[in-house]
Design a protein around this motif. Structure first.
Motif, PDB file in Angstrom:
ATOM      1  N   ASP A  45     -21.474 -36.915   9.523  1.00 49.48           N
ATOM      2  CA  ASP A  45     -21.142 -35.741   8.698  1.00 49.48           C
ATOM      3  C   ASP A  45     -22.390 -34.926   8.355  1.00 49.48           C
ATOM      4  N   GLY A  84     -15.137 -22.564   0.797  1.00 50.72           N
ATOM      5  CA  GLY A  84     -16.300 -21.796   1.275  1.00 50.72           C
ATOM      6  C   GLY A  84     -17.162 -22.566   2.263  1.00 50.72           C
ATOM      7  N   ASP A  99     -20.198 -18.167   2.801  1.00 49.19           N
ATOM      8  CA  ASP A  99     -19.685 -19.498   3.186  1.00 49.19           C
ATOM      9  C   ASP A  99     -20.780 -20.179   3.998  1.00 49.19           C
ATOM     10  N   SER A 149     -14.407 -28.729   1.164  1.00 54.70           N
ATOM     11  CA  SER A 149     -13.330 -27.919   1.759  1.00 54.70           C
ATOM     12  C   SER A 149     -12.003 -28.268   1.094  1.00 54.70           C
ATOM     13  N   VAL A 171      -1.378 -15.805   1.579  1.00 57.39           N
ATOM     14  CA  VAL A 171      -2.229 -16.716   0.799  1.00 57.39           C
ATOM     15  C   VAL A 171      -1.459 -18.019   0.636  1.00 57.39           C
ATOM     16  N   GLY A 176     -11.751 -32.049  13.688  1.00 47.78           N
ATOM     17  CA  GLY A 176     -12.648 -33.126  13.250  1.00 47.78           C
ATOM     18  C   GLY A 176     -12.680 -34.182  14.332  1.00 47.78           C
ATOM     19  N   PRO A 177     -13.517 -35.200  14.176  1.00 41.43           N
ATOM     20  CA  PRO A 177     -13.671 -36.212  15.235  1.00 41.43           C
ATOM     21  C   PRO A 177     -12.355 -36.869  15.663  1.00 41.43           C
ATOM     22  N   GLY A 228      -7.731 -24.288   2.811  1.00 46.51           N
ATOM     23  CA  GLY A 228      -8.698 -23.774   3.787  1.00 46.51           C
ATOM     24  C   GLY A 228      -8.552 -24.487   5.128  1.00 46.51           C
ATOM     25  N   ASN A 229      -8.290 -25.808   5.065  1.00 46.77           N
ATOM     26  CA  ASN A 229      -8.082 -26.568   6.310  1.00 46.77           C
ATOM     27  C   ASN A 229      -6.868 -26.050   7.074  1.00 46.77           C
ATOM     28  N   ASN A 242      -7.448 -10.044   3.797  1.00 42.94           N
ATOM     29  CA  ASN A 242      -8.678 -10.408   4.524  1.00 42.94           C
ATOM     30  C   ASN A 242      -8.989  -9.440   5.658  1.00 42.94           C
ATOM     31  N   ALA A 295     -16.716 -31.421   6.082  1.00 47.99           N
ATOM     32  CA  ALA A 295     -17.208 -31.039   4.747  1.00 47.99           C
ATOM     33  C   ALA A 295     -16.140 -31.365   3.710  1.00 47.99           C
ATOM     34  N   ALA A 355     -14.266 -16.401   4.826  1.00 47.13           N
ATOM     35  CA  ALA A 355     -14.170 -16.233   3.373  1.00 47.13           C
ATOM     36  C   ALA A 355     -15.251 -15.292   2.835  1.00 47.13           C
ATOM     37  N   ALA A 376      -8.086 -26.766  10.810  1.00 48.29           N
ATOM     38  CA  ALA A 376      -9.310 -27.528  11.049  1.00 48.29           C
ATOM     39  C   ALA A 376      -9.065 -28.783  11.886  1.00 48.29           C
ATOM     40  N   ALA A 422      -3.004 -25.748  -2.645  1.00 44.30           N
ATOM     41  CA  ALA A 422      -4.060 -25.290  -1.720  1.00 44.30           C
ATOM     42  C   ALA A 422      -5.466 -25.713  -2.125  1.00 44.30           C
ATOM     43  N   GLY A 468      -6.283 -16.532   6.369  1.00 47.27           N
ATOM     44  CA  GLY A 468      -6.087 -15.669   5.210  1.00 47.27           C
ATOM     45  C   GLY A 468      -5.693 -14.244   5.557  1.00 47.27           C
TER      46      GLY A 468
HETATM   47  C1  LIG Z   1     -20.986 -29.778   7.257  1.00 39.71           C
HETATM   48  C2  LIG Z   1     -19.727 -29.135   7.791  1.00 39.71           C
HETATM   49  C3  LIG Z   1     -18.959 -29.820   8.718  1.00 39.71           C
HETATM   50  C4  LIG Z   1     -17.783 -29.249   9.222  1.00 39.71           C
HETATM   51  N1  LIG Z   1     -17.036 -29.959  10.112  1.00 39.71           N
HETATM   52  C5  LIG Z   1     -15.891 -29.413  10.588  1.00 39.71           C
HETATM   53  C6  LIG Z   1     -15.077 -30.141  11.520  1.00 39.71           C
HETATM   54  O1  LIG Z   1     -15.385 -31.268  11.899  1.00 39.71           O
HETATM   55  N2  LIG Z   1     -13.955 -29.536  11.960  1.00 39.71           N
HETATM   56  C7  LIG Z   1     -13.584 -28.277  11.550  1.00 39.71           C
HETATM   57  O2  LIG Z   1     -12.542 -27.774  11.988  1.00 39.71           O
HETATM   58  N3  LIG Z   1     -14.333 -27.583  10.684  1.00 39.71           N
HETATM   59  C8  LIG Z   1     -15.470 -28.106  10.189  1.00 39.71           C
HETATM   60  N4  LIG Z   1     -16.230 -27.400   9.306  1.00 39.71           N
HETATM   61  C9  LIG Z   1     -15.812 -26.044   8.912  1.00 39.71           C
HETATM   62  C10 LIG Z   1     -14.979 -25.978   7.610  1.00 39.71           C
HETATM   63  O3  LIG Z   1     -15.195 -27.102   6.783  1.00 39.71           O
HETATM   64  C11 LIG Z   1     -13.494 -25.844   7.935  1.00 39.71           C
HETATM   65  O4  LIG Z   1     -13.249 -24.634   8.623  1.00 39.71           O
HETATM   66  C12 LIG Z   1     -12.601 -25.901   6.693  1.00 39.71           C
HETATM   67  O5  LIG Z   1     -11.256 -26.010   7.089  1.00 39.71           O
HETATM   68  C13 LIG Z   1     -12.738 -24.664   5.788  1.00 39.71           C
HETATM   69  O6  LIG Z   1     -12.083 -24.935   4.584  1.00 39.71           O
HETATM   70  P1  LIG Z   1     -12.518 -24.214   3.229  1.00 39.71           P
HETATM   71  O7  LIG Z   1     -11.603 -24.655   2.159  1.00 39.71           O
HETATM   72  O8  LIG Z   1     -13.958 -24.405   2.982  1.00 39.71           O
HETATM   73  O9  LIG Z   1     -12.205 -22.693   3.606  1.00 39.71           O
HETATM   74  P2  LIG Z   1     -13.048 -21.367   3.388  1.00 39.71           P
HETATM   75  O10 LIG Z   1     -14.344 -21.454   4.098  1.00 39.71           O
HETATM   76  O11 LIG Z   1     -13.071 -21.008   1.959  1.00 39.71           O
HETATM   77  O12 LIG Z   1     -12.106 -20.315   4.148  1.00 39.71           O
HETATM   78  C14 LIG Z   1     -11.918 -20.404   5.534  1.00 39.71           C
HETATM   79  C15 LIG Z   1     -10.864 -19.355   5.945  1.00 39.71           C
HETATM   80  O13 LIG Z   1      -9.583 -19.714   5.422  1.00 39.71           O
HETATM   81  C16 LIG Z   1      -9.101 -18.712   4.526  1.00 39.71           C
HETATM   82  N5  LIG Z   1      -8.495 -19.427   3.408  1.00 39.71           N
HETATM   83  C17 LIG Z   1      -9.032 -20.398   2.632  1.00 39.71           C
HETATM   84  N6  LIG Z   1      -8.116 -20.866   1.766  1.00 39.71           N
HETATM   85  C18 LIG Z   1      -6.977 -20.161   1.983  1.00 39.71           C
HETATM   86  C19 LIG Z   1      -5.680 -20.176   1.407  1.00 39.71           C
HETATM   87  N7  LIG Z   1      -5.353 -21.020   0.432  1.00 39.71           N
HETATM   88  N8  LIG Z   1      -4.747 -19.312   1.889  1.00 39.71           N
HETATM   89  C20 LIG Z   1      -5.053 -18.453   2.889  1.00 39.71           C
HETATM   90  N9  LIG Z   1      -6.262 -18.395   3.473  1.00 39.71           N
HETATM   91  C21 LIG Z   1      -7.212 -19.250   3.031  1.00 39.71           C
HETATM   92  C22 LIG Z   1     -10.300 -17.868   4.151  1.00 39.71           C
HETATM   93  O14 LIG Z   1      -9.920 -16.541   3.865  1.00 39.71           O
HETATM   94  C23 LIG Z   1     -11.139 -17.959   5.421  1.00 39.71           C
HETATM   95  O15 LIG Z   1     -10.695 -17.030   6.365  1.00 39.71           O
HETATM   96  C24 LIG Z   1     -17.406 -27.951   8.794  1.00 39.71           C
HETATM   97  C25 LIG Z   1     -18.182 -27.255   7.855  1.00 39.71           C
HETATM   98  C26 LIG Z   1     -19.328 -27.832   7.358  1.00 39.71           C
HETATM   99  C27 LIG Z   1     -20.143 -27.064   6.346  1.00 39.71           C
END
Ligand SMILES: Cc1cc2nc3c(=O)[nH]c(=O)nc-3n(C[C@H](O)[C@H](O)[C@H](O)COP(=O)(O)OP(=O)(O)OC[C@H]3O[C@@H](n4cnc5c(N)ncnc54)[C@H](O)[C@@H]3O)c2cc1C
Length: 457
Positions: free
Chosen positions: A323, A75, A32, A140, A206, A152-153, A144-145, A452, A136, A82, A150, A112, A202
């Motif tokens: 961003d 991811g 990730d 994202s 799920v 954010g601003p 995952g959020n 997980n 992202a 992840a 998650a 999801a 996770g």
């Molecule tokens: C450029 C950038 C900026 C970012 N800005 C922020 C921000 O402002 N605020 C913030 O909070 N985060 C931020 N993030 C981090 C990230 O985007 C968040 O954590 C986001 O919520 C992850 O979502 P994802 O779908 O990519 O999850 P993943 O990275 O795929 O998974 C994250 C976790 O959630 C679990 N998971 C994912 N999907 C499920 C599902 N359906 N059921 C159960 N478990 C699941 C995974 O097992 C893992 O533990 C940023 C990341 C980047 C790269």
């Protein structure tokens, strides 16, 4: 019956077919956003179910065969949640239906795998807003959020993702599809299982679909950017905005080291650097005009520069830049370890300065930016991800950072979760009895410890 790791893919394919089980494990599914700090996992199989029912069948199969599984969204996580530690990667990317959108009722049910951007776009097309705005959004997923709760601003005014979730559909051990909450705005009937699933990374179930609350989109928005002399000057400006009681939507900061690294892509020329304060206001046209003037007065007192873009294009360019800050900073050394500690607002300046000092002690360039109003710093140490000595120093620096957060009365994580990278950190900030309850919740949801494993503990 258990299956050897080597035969997992074959056995899964025999049960679910080529359409669901990938041939081999593409590297994409092993990492990730923590790849920038050298993290990469391993897995024996990648499964891409088409529906919630199929997710339930996969979980049931894994539970029956003792196979660990790692749910995967987009991811983009920064905690390695992840990143699989063997077993099966269960990716939600095919669950992309918006099951319902009721604009007059301000609500949506999304599967999801719908991207954050699509959730926000679909809401916006109906004149509504889904306020959580992690950075992202194109990649994202809403699952995952929710799984990371998650931020954010705009969490400063509107709260984090969980504040907008009214129900969760999830597959729980040993493979049952359950729904807690729904298209309702209140529910105190049982323990708040939906909230337990929110932010569970996770490890408890799920998530296959979520019911989201929406709100009417504000009529107008107006960001104000200012630069200040040093961390102390910047934090005084932040404190003036907060202390003024203005209901601003976002209250962000970027320290001078971050501004220096990201300045080239800023929408206007930044002739000299400084500590940046970024305030956003929203509301009706009249409200925004009044708030904007008040914010300009609050930050303008000692500012080196003030920029308050008005056109939609300039405002969009500003947020695109914001961003992209994470990437702009990473470019310098090719990698970074970026944490997400939280401190009380009045300790923010200390945490920003201490981030730089910790970096210096470990011979690593450092900087920080983040959600000042929430006391949430993205303290970052720049590394060459191929240099193992540097990576080890970054881990040591992160340890010091976590100790700092707790010493200042804060938390080791405000956004990214514990995942893999903060393993064992919970005991720093919670009493043993609270950690034991945390572990007991995990055991209640996942008695065989297959969801997980190795994360959020
Ligand atoms: C450029 C950038 C900026 C970012 N800005 C922020 C921000 O402002 N605020 C913030 O909070 N985060 C931020 N993030 C981090 C990230 O985007 C968040 O954590 C986001 O919520 C992850 O979502 P994802 O779908 O990519 O999850 P993943 O990275 O795929 O998974 C994250 C976790 O959630 C679990 N998971 C994912 N999907 C499920 C599902 N359906 N059921 C159960 N478990 C699941 C995974 O097992 C893992 O533990 C940023 C990341 C980047 C790269």
């Amino acid at each position: 019956m258990s299956v050897t790791p080597a035969s997992l893919e074959t056995a899964l394919r025999a049960r679910f077919g080529d359409e669901v089980v990938l041939r081999g494990v593409p590297p994409l599914y092993l990492a990730d956003a923590t790849e920038a700090r050298g993290l990469r996992g391993s897995a024996e199989a990648v499964v891409l179910p088409h529906s919630a029912e199929e997710v339930a069948e996969v979980v049931a199969w894994c539970y029956e065969h003792g196979a660990p599984l790692t749910p995967r969204g987009g991811g983009t996580g920064f905690a390695g949640g992840a990143v699989p530690l063997g077993g099966v990667v269960l990716a939600l990317e095919r669950l992309t239906a918006v099951r319902s959108l009721d604009p007059e009722l301000w609500r949506m049910e999304a599967e999801a795998g719908v991207t954050t951007l699509d959730v926000r776009r679909r809401a916006r097309e109906s004149g509504l807003l889904f306020p959580p705005d992690p950075g992202a959004a194109e990649q994202s997923q809403i699952g995952g959020n929710v799984a990371t709760n998650a931020g954010g601003p705009h969490a400063f005014k509107y709260g984090v993702t969980g504040d907008w979730v009214t129900g969760v559909e999830a597959v729980v051990a040993p493979g049952e599809l359950v729904r807690v909450g729904g298209a309702i705005r209140k529910d105190v009937a049982g323990y708040d299982l939906a909230s337990l699933l929110v932010g569970s990374e996770g490890t408890l179930g799920v998530i296959t679909s979520v019911w989201l609350r929406l709100m009417p989109a504000p009529e107008a928005v107006a960001p104000v950017v200012s630069l200040h002399e040093g961390t102390a000057g910047g934090c005084e400006a932040l404190a003036r905005v907060l202390g003024s009681g203005l209901p601003v939507a976002a209250l962000e900061y970027l320290d001078a080291e971050t501004v220096r690294r990201a300045a080239d892509a800023f929408p206007i020329a930044l002739e000299r650097g400084g500590f940046m304060v970024l305030v956003d206001v929203d509301g009706s046209v009249e409200e925004v005009a009044r708030l904007r003037a008040d914010v300009l007065e609050a930050v303008g007192e000692d500012a080196l520069l003030v920029w308050a873009p008005e056109s939609a294009a300039e405002i969009a360019a500003l947020w695109r830049w914001r961003d992209g800050v994470s990437i702009a900073v990473q470019v310098e050394r090719g990698g970074k370890a970026s944490e997400d500690i939280v401190v009380p607002f009045d300790r923010l300046g200390e945490a920003i300065e201490e981030t730089l000092a910790i970096g210096a002690r470990h011979d690593l360039p450092a900087c920080s930016w983040g959600h000042a109003g929430d006391g949430n710093l993205h303290s970052t140490f720049l590394v060459d991800p191929t240099n193992t000595a540097e990576l080890a120093r970054a881990e040591a620096a992160a340890e010091e950072l976590f100790a700092l957060a707790v010493r200042l009365g804060g938390s080791v994580s405000g956004e990214h979760g514990l995942g893999l990278v903060k393993g064992g950190q919970l005991g720093r900030q919670w009493e043993p009895a609270a950690v034991a309850l945390h572990d007991a919740v995990k055991t209640a949801f996942d008695p065989a410890g297959l969801l997980n494993p190795g994360k959020k503990r």
